[in-house]
Design a protein around this motif. Structure first.
Motif, PDB file in Angstrom:
ATOM      1  N   CYS B  98       0.852  -1.188   0.000  1.00 52.71           N
ATOM      2  CA  CYS B  98       0.000   0.000   0.000  1.00 52.71           C
ATOM      3  C   CYS B  98       0.888   1.238   0.000  1.00 52.71           C
ATOM      4  N   ASN B  99       0.518   2.220  -0.812  1.00 50.96           N
ATOM      5  CA  ASN B  99       1.327   3.436  -0.895  1.00 50.96           C
ATOM      6  C   ASN B  99       0.903   4.505   0.103  1.00 50.96           C
ATOM      7  N   HIS B 100      -0.120   4.230   0.863  1.00 49.11           N
ATOM      8  CA  HIS B 100      -0.609   5.161   1.881  1.00 49.11           C
ATOM      9  C   HIS B 100      -0.831   6.562   1.305  1.00 49.11           C
ATOM     10  N   CYS B 101      -1.822   6.597   0.417  1.00 48.29           N
ATOM     11  CA  CYS B 101      -2.170   7.831  -0.295  1.00 48.29           C
ATOM     12  C   CYS B 101      -2.522   8.965   0.663  1.00 48.29           C
ATOM     13  N   PRO B 104      -6.752   8.861   0.277  1.00 52.51           N
ATOM     14  CA  PRO B 104      -6.931   7.463  -0.155  1.00 52.51           C
ATOM     15  C   PRO B 104      -8.295   7.199  -0.791  1.00 52.51           C
ATOM     16  N   ALA B 105      -8.259   6.612  -1.959  1.00 51.43           N
ATOM     17  CA  ALA B 105      -9.503   6.251  -2.643  1.00 51.43           C
ATOM     18  C   ALA B 105     -10.211   5.133  -1.897  1.00 51.43           C
ATOM     19  N   CYS B 106      -9.446   4.269  -1.248  1.00 48.99           N
ATOM     20  CA  CYS B 106     -10.053   3.186  -0.471  1.00 48.99           C
ATOM     21  C   CYS B 106     -10.930   3.779   0.623  1.00 48.99           C
ATOM     22  N   VAL B 123      -2.496   4.593   6.326  1.00 48.24           N
ATOM     23  CA  VAL B 123      -3.901   4.331   6.017  1.00 48.24           C
ATOM     24  C   VAL B 123      -4.238   2.982   6.641  1.00 48.24           C
ATOM     25  N   CYS B 140      -9.030   1.325  -5.236  1.00 45.92           N
ATOM     26  CA  CYS B 140      -7.593   1.591  -5.089  1.00 45.92           C
ATOM     27  C   CYS B 140      -6.897   1.640  -6.454  1.00 45.92           C
ATOM     28  N   PRO B 141      -6.242   2.752  -6.759  1.00 43.46           N
ATOM     29  CA  PRO B 141      -5.579   2.877  -8.054  1.00 43.46           C
ATOM     30  C   PRO B 141      -4.364   1.950  -8.183  1.00 43.46           C
ATOM     31  N   PHE B 142      -3.899   1.404  -7.054  1.00 41.60           N
ATOM     32  CA  PHE B 142      -2.723   0.538  -7.094  1.00 41.60           C
ATOM     33  C   PHE B 142      -3.079  -0.936  -6.874  1.00 41.60           C
ATOM     34  N   PRO B 145      -5.668  -3.454  -1.761  1.00 48.95           N
ATOM     35  CA  PRO B 145      -6.370  -4.253  -0.750  1.00 48.95           C
ATOM     36  C   PRO B 145      -6.667  -5.668  -1.252  1.00 48.95           C
ATOM     37  N   LYS B 159      -4.516  -5.513   4.169  1.00 47.56           N
ATOM     38  CA  LYS B 159      -3.464  -4.796   3.444  1.00 47.56           C
ATOM     39  C   LYS B 159      -2.436  -4.251   4.425  1.00 47.56           C
TER      40      LYS B 159
HETATM   41  S1  SF4 Z   1      -6.042   3.704  -2.234  1.00 48.11           S
HETATM   42 FE1  SF4 Z   1      -4.797   1.826  -2.304  1.00 48.11          FE
HETATM   43  S2  SF4 Z   1      -2.640   2.534  -2.149  1.00 48.11           S
HETATM   44 FE2  SF4 Z   1      -3.969   4.271  -1.550  1.00 48.11          FE
HETATM   45  S3  SF4 Z   1      -4.080   4.102   0.697  1.00 48.11           S
HETATM   46 FE3  SF4 Z   1      -5.864   2.973  -0.135  1.00 48.11          FE
HETATM   47  S4  SF4 Z   1      -5.152   0.819  -0.285  1.00 48.11           S
HETATM   48 FE4  SF4 Z   1      -3.310   2.111  -0.052  1.00 48.11          FE
END
Ligand code: SF4
Ligand code: SF4
Lengths: 171, 294
Positions: B98-101, B104-106, B123, B140-142, B145, B159
């Protein structure tokens, strides 16, 4: 009063002469150094300093600008090109064993731009050693330098702790 | 109660937390030893892996007809993959988690509010609240999860949480950073890490491509990356937008209560929009395909 002809005094003088060069750089360097920062997972490494003194071009290859032998890294040389030998020369004097503690991070924030990116001790060893070892055909595999302990094997699920082989990886 | 990120958003602050922490990953330093995977497994109390962590044959694994390398799973919150690039005579390794946006979209996609963006940057999620709907997996764009199937009664999302509870909250670095032998991973304040990243590029411009991945992607992430080869060659999705994904849905979210009131009229509108928009979506599929491996 100093009596030059007395034997004991001559002895002291002679001793002084013998000792003088020893306070210069390199000669007071240790022969071997035990590195045990990873002792939880790996056996300590006995670093043969004497051998590396022979192999390295000069002290600054590893000691940057602290041993009074010039500065190999052109980046450091911009400020430290003509420095005398310093009191602190061992790796851990500048490269912290615990570089990401809250205290270390706070100190770092106040650091000038040139020193914000000084590696921690483990990073400094591996970055400095592995590059040179590759060039000079030195050991490069993890266990070529430090054998893993039983706890290390457990940690990596390796050796006696390896998971039973699965029929088919990749699904 | 509003989660911190939602609060920050309400205050009009999209820049994340000023003292947020992060990790700078320097791909030129990673030696692919997989120690970080082992450390993560131990720290998070994850189940035994299928293969030892010093088994490097995992780098050969690929899925979906060879188009996808390993991805984080419910049993491994981080994995290291190996890539070949014409720009490098050595293989390149890259750790994924996880990039810890910053935004965060999540978190924004989760309708039960299971996710939290902590002031330290992590996150995290509350598995007691998670209902297993998998909205975040899609959002999540990456593609981070993972969904735990091991407990069919109580499935939850799993995650990387930046070792928040056990370490980062207490001012300690995450387990992967601490174990990394070559300090390919460094932990610090995100602001400082950006400075360090820029400094490494200035000091040695030939060594790096001129980009810090995560500085602006989807509004910025706590995890930042430097690379010696183009990012898209080592599994990064370089087609992501620079704005937080929340920006796309923020206006929509504001209209949600209204939706109930004007339900029928809205549906007619949606129908019209849907018919009108047909044929306008050609680049969508491609983005998804590229995203697979990011
Ligand atoms: S959107 Fe994806 S990468 Fe960004 S915080 Fe959430 S789980 Fe992590
Ligand atoms: S521990 Fe560090 S060097 Fe080893 S694979 Fe992970 S990121 Fe790379």
């Amino acid at each position: 009063m100093f009596v030059a002809s007395s034997w004991p005094a001559k002895g002291v003088l002679l001793l002084l002469f013998l000792l003088l060069p020893l306070s210069g750089y390199a000669t007071d360097a240790p022969e071997g150094i035990v590195i045990d920062v990873l002792s939880n997972h790996y056996e300590p490494v006995v670093f043969d300093h004497e051998l590396h003194v022979g192999v390295a071009e000069d002290c600054s290859t590893c000691h940057h600008h602290t041993t009074g032998t010039g500065t190999a890294d052109s980046y450091c040389a911009r400020c430290h090109s003509n420095e005398a030998e310093q009191e602190l020369v061992s790796c851990q004097d500048c490269h912290l064993a615990d570089p990401f503690s809250a205290a270390a991070i706070n100190v770092k924030s106040g650091q000038d731009l040139f020193h914000v990116d000084v590696s921690g001790l483990k990073g400094a060893y591996h970055q400095n050693c592995i590059g040179c070892h590759k060039e000079m055909d030195g050991p490069t595999g993890c266990q070529d330098c430090h054998a893993r302990t039983e706890e290390g094997d457990r940690f990596f699920y390796s050796g006696q702790f390896a998971p039973p082989p699965a029929e088919d990886s990749g699904h | 109660m509003l989660s911190p990120a939602k609060k920050a958003l309400a205050a009009g602050n999209l820049a994340g937390f000023p003292d947020g922490m992060g990790v700078l990953v320097d791909l030129t330093r990673c030696v692919g030893c997989r120690s970080c995977e082992a450390a993560c497994n131990r720290e998070q109390g994850l189940p035994a892996p299928d293969q030892p962590f010093d088994d490097y044959s995992v780098f050969e694994q690929s899925f979906h007809g060879g188009t996808q390398k390993r991805r984080p799973t419910e049993k491994a919150y981080t994995v290291v993959n190996r890539y070949e690039s014409e720009a490098s005579d050595k293989p390149i390794y890259r750790k994924i988690q996880c990039n810890h946006c910053n935004e965060p979209a999540c978190l924004t996609s989760c309708f039960v509010g299971a996710y939290t963006k902590t002031p330290e940057g992590a996150v995290t999620y509350n598995s007691k609240v998670c209902v297993g709907c998998r909205n975040c997996m899609v959002a999540c764009p990456f593609h981070v999860p993972a969904y735990s199937y091991s407990d069919p009664i109580d499935p939850v999302i799993k995650k990387c949480i930046f070792c928040y509870d056990s370490r980062v909250k207490h001012g300690m670095p995450p387990a992967c950073v601490e174990i990394c032998p070559s300090q390919a991973l460094i932990f610090g304040k995100r602001d400082e890490l950006l400075k360090i990243a820029r400094q490494r590029m200035t000091k040695d411009p030939a060594k790096y491509v001129d980009h810090i991945y995560g500085e602006h992607e989807v509004g910025g992430t706590s995890w930042l990356y430097l690379s010696g080869v183009p990012f898209e060659e080592v599994g990064f999705d370089t087609s992501l937008q620079q704005e937080p994904i929340i920006s796309n849905v923020k206006d929509f979210l504001g209209t949600v209560p209204m939706v109930l009131a004007i339900w029928p009229a809205l549906f007619t509108g949606f129908h019209l929009l849907a018919t009108k928009g047909k044929g306008d979506h050609h680049d969508h599929g491609q983005a998804e395909e590229e995203g697979e491996d990011s």
